[in-house]
Design an enzyme around this catalytic site. Structure first.
Site, PDB file in Angstrom:
ATOM      1  N   SER A 187       0.797  -1.224   0.000  1.00 29.36           N
ATOM      2  CA  SER A 187       0.000   0.000   0.000  1.00 29.36           C
ATOM      3  C   SER A 187       0.830   1.275   0.000  1.00 29.36           C
ATOM      4  O   SER A 187       0.333   2.322  -0.389  1.00 29.36           O
ATOM      5  CB  SER A 187      -0.938  -0.002   1.203  1.00 29.36           C
ATOM      6  OG  SER A 187      -0.192   0.039   2.397  1.00 29.36           O
ATOM      7  N   HIS A 241      -6.130  -4.093  -1.657  1.00 33.67           N
ATOM      8  CA  HIS A 241      -5.894  -2.940  -2.535  1.00 33.67           C
ATOM      9  C   HIS A 241      -5.975  -3.330  -4.010  1.00 33.67           C
ATOM     10  O   HIS A 241      -5.341  -2.684  -4.849  1.00 33.67           O
ATOM     11  CB  HIS A 241      -4.532  -2.312  -2.254  1.00 33.67           C
ATOM     12  CG  HIS A 241      -4.539  -1.351  -1.106  1.00 33.67           C
ATOM     13  ND1 HIS A 241      -5.158  -0.125  -1.152  1.00 33.67           N
ATOM     14  CD2 HIS A 241      -4.006  -1.453   0.135  1.00 33.67           C
ATOM     15  CE1 HIS A 241      -4.990   0.503   0.008  1.00 33.67           C
ATOM     16  NE2 HIS A 241      -4.302  -0.280   0.803  1.00 33.67           N
ATOM     17  N   LYS A 284     -12.829  -0.934   0.730  1.00 35.87           N
ATOM     18  CA  LYS A 284     -12.078  -0.072  -0.183  1.00 35.87           C
ATOM     19  C   LYS A 284     -12.868   0.083  -1.493  1.00 35.87           C
ATOM     20  O   LYS A 284     -13.875   0.773  -1.512  1.00 35.87           O
ATOM     21  CB  LYS A 284     -10.660  -0.606  -0.369  1.00 35.87           C
ATOM     22  CG  LYS A 284      -9.839  -0.426   0.919  1.00 35.87           C
ATOM     23  CD  LYS A 284      -8.401  -0.868   0.825  1.00 35.87           C
ATOM     24  CE  LYS A 284      -7.630  -0.463   2.076  1.00 35.87           C
ATOM     25  NZ  LYS A 284      -7.086  -1.591   2.836  1.00 35.87           N
TER      26      LYS A 284
HETATM   27  C1  LIG Z   1      -7.069  -2.065   4.226  1.00 39.03           C
HETATM   28  C2  LIG Z   1      -6.400  -3.362   4.391  1.00 39.03           C
HETATM   29  C3  LIG Z   1      -6.807  -4.271   5.373  1.00 39.03           C
HETATM   30  C4  LIG Z   1      -7.870  -3.938   6.377  1.00 39.03           C
HETATM   31  O1  LIG Z   1      -9.121  -3.988   5.800  1.00 39.03           O
HETATM   32  P1  LIG Z   1     -10.389  -3.583   6.699  1.00 39.03           P
HETATM   33  O2  LIG Z   1     -11.521  -4.270   6.033  1.00 39.03           O
HETATM   34  O3  LIG Z   1     -10.468  -2.092   6.661  1.00 39.03           O
HETATM   35  O4  LIG Z   1     -10.141  -4.096   8.069  1.00 39.03           O
HETATM   36  C5  LIG Z   1      -6.188  -5.503   5.422  1.00 39.03           C
HETATM   37  N1  LIG Z   1      -5.191  -5.812   4.571  1.00 39.03           N
HETATM   38  C6  LIG Z   1      -4.752  -4.956   3.641  1.00 39.03           C
HETATM   39  C7  LIG Z   1      -3.647  -5.349   2.726  1.00 39.03           C
HETATM   40  C8  LIG Z   1      -5.340  -3.691   3.533  1.00 39.03           C
HETATM   41  O5  LIG Z   1      -4.886  -2.836   2.609  1.00 39.03           O
END
Ligand SMILES: *Cc1c(COP(=O)(O)O)cnc(C)c1O
Length: 398
Positions: A184, A212, A243
């Protein structure tokens, strides 16, 4: 009695401030979108994970609103007691058919999915081999398991091979290689083909956290396994609904049938935490239908990403190379952290553009950056305004 604890906590907070690590929250006074208002200014938003613009998409919102009437506000139960509605099962099936897996299990978040998956599947006889840049929830999830832990340098296949060899020599029963599909802070892809090749060579499983990527990476938006053509070689996919897929909340593990069955029996965040809210399930289903139904949003996202990268390079900024909508604008060297922060602040105050600067310890020392995140919902004019704000801020800050 609170007593001396107040002093201690105050001191810890001061240490966080002194280290320049104190995070303050900026309140939005609008819905999440490409155009938002903060308490001080209208802003073009380039720091949300709203990759497809579905966070306030009328179709998604309408589905969620209708679900409030039909399915109510909350579940007031975990799944196995009385917290499974028909639409929870539908969303799980829909995710499985979309991702091409046998089965899927929903969690309250991907943080919980990663928190639950390792302990259930990997015990003291097993080994977990994890990329050093994996998400915090993977790190925490692995800590909860009794398996032996190995770590390899980010996307370094020679190092992964060494760790696989070490796990093999230790006589591990099950071995799993764990990676984010997209890292990320860099917007870089994990080299999934090589990872699957190495895993095959050593008889290891592969787990990819595609948070992502799901919804917009790959021709069909099925994520990094689709992009690399390894969908049938990745054993376990974790991901988020928080997301691109509407951005509300919820996560999942999608995998072989036995894996999901066992998680339903044993995963602690699944067994002991409330079901995903009905309106969120309905909105996520609608987002998934949008993703499956049309490639337009993915195409717009790609166009915006390409345009932004081209214009910024022309303007003389240094970007980490790549094609993901996470676009890091680099400010290297000793002065980089200060520069990145000042430029981001200037962009919001004077250019009406909201971006975030990241520096040590979130990224390595000397590799400060402003992370720009494009959305399908940005217009070409939005993208050009962002670039202009970068140019103006650089001139002003120096
Ligand atoms: C955003 C993210 C998470 C967390 O996701 P949530 O549903 O907001 O808890 C987990 N792993 C990765 C790689 C992320 O980018």
């Amino acid at each position: 009695m609170y007593g001396a604890v107040r002093e201690q906590l105050t001191q810890t907070l001061q240490e966080i401030r002194d280290a320049g690590l104190y995070k303050s929250e900026r309140e939005l006074t609008t819905a999440q979108s490409t155009h938002v208002r903060t308490q001080t200014a209208d802003a073009l938003n380039f720091c949300a994970n709203n990759y497809l613009g579905y966070a306030a998409h009328p179709v998604v919102v309408a589905a969620a609103r209708a679900a409030l009437d039909e399915w109510g506000f909350g579940m007031a139960s975990v799944r196995f007691i009385c917290g499974t509605q028909t639409q929870h099962t539908m969303l799980e099936q829909r995710l499985s058919s979309f991702l091409g897996t046998e089965a899927t299990i929903l969690f309250s978040s991907c943080f919980d999915a990663n928190g639950g998956v390792f302990e259930v599947l990997f015990g003291e006889d097993d080994a977990i081999i994890s990329d050093e840049l994996n998400h915090a929830s993977i790190i925490d999830g692995i800590r909860l398991s009794k398996a032996a832990r190995y770590r390899y340098r980010n996307a370094d296949m020679a190092d992964l091979r060494r760790q696989l060899q070490a796990a093999q020599s230790s006589g591990a029963r099950r071995v799993v290689v764990v990676t984010d599909g997209v890292f990320s802070m860099d917007g870089s892809f994990a080299p999934l083909t090589q990872i699957c090749d190495l895993a095959d060579e050593f008889g290891a499983m592969v787990l990819v956290d595609d948070s992502h990527a799901v919804g917009f990476v790959g021709d069909g938006g099925r994520g990094t396994p689709e992009l690399f053509g390894v969908s049938d070689r990745v054993d376990i996919i974790t991901g988020t609904l928080g997301k691109a897929l509407g951005g509300a909340s919820g996560g999942y593990v999608s995998s072989h049938r036995e894996v999901v069955d066992l998680l339903r029996q044993r995963a602690r965040p699944y067994l002991f935490s409330n079901s995903v809210a009905p309106s969120v399930v309905a909105g996520s289903l609608a987002a998934l239908e949008l993703v499956a139904g049309s490639a337009d949003a993915r195409a717009a996202l790609r166009r915006n990403t390409t345009l932004f990268r081209e214009l910024m390079t022309e303007a003389g900024f240094t970007l980490l190379p790549g094609s993901h909508p996470i676009t890091p604008v680099m400010f290297p060297g000793d002065d980089g952290a200060r520069l990145a922060t000042q430029i981001a602040d200037h962009m919001l105050a004077h250019g009406g553009v909201y971006v975030i600067a990241f520096s040590f310890p979130v990224v390595p020392r000397g590799k400060a950056r402003i992370r720009v995140q494009l959305s399908a919902a940005h217009s070409e004019e939005d993208v050009r305004s962002c670039v202009s704000a970068f140019v103006a801020a650089r001139a002003a800050v120096g």
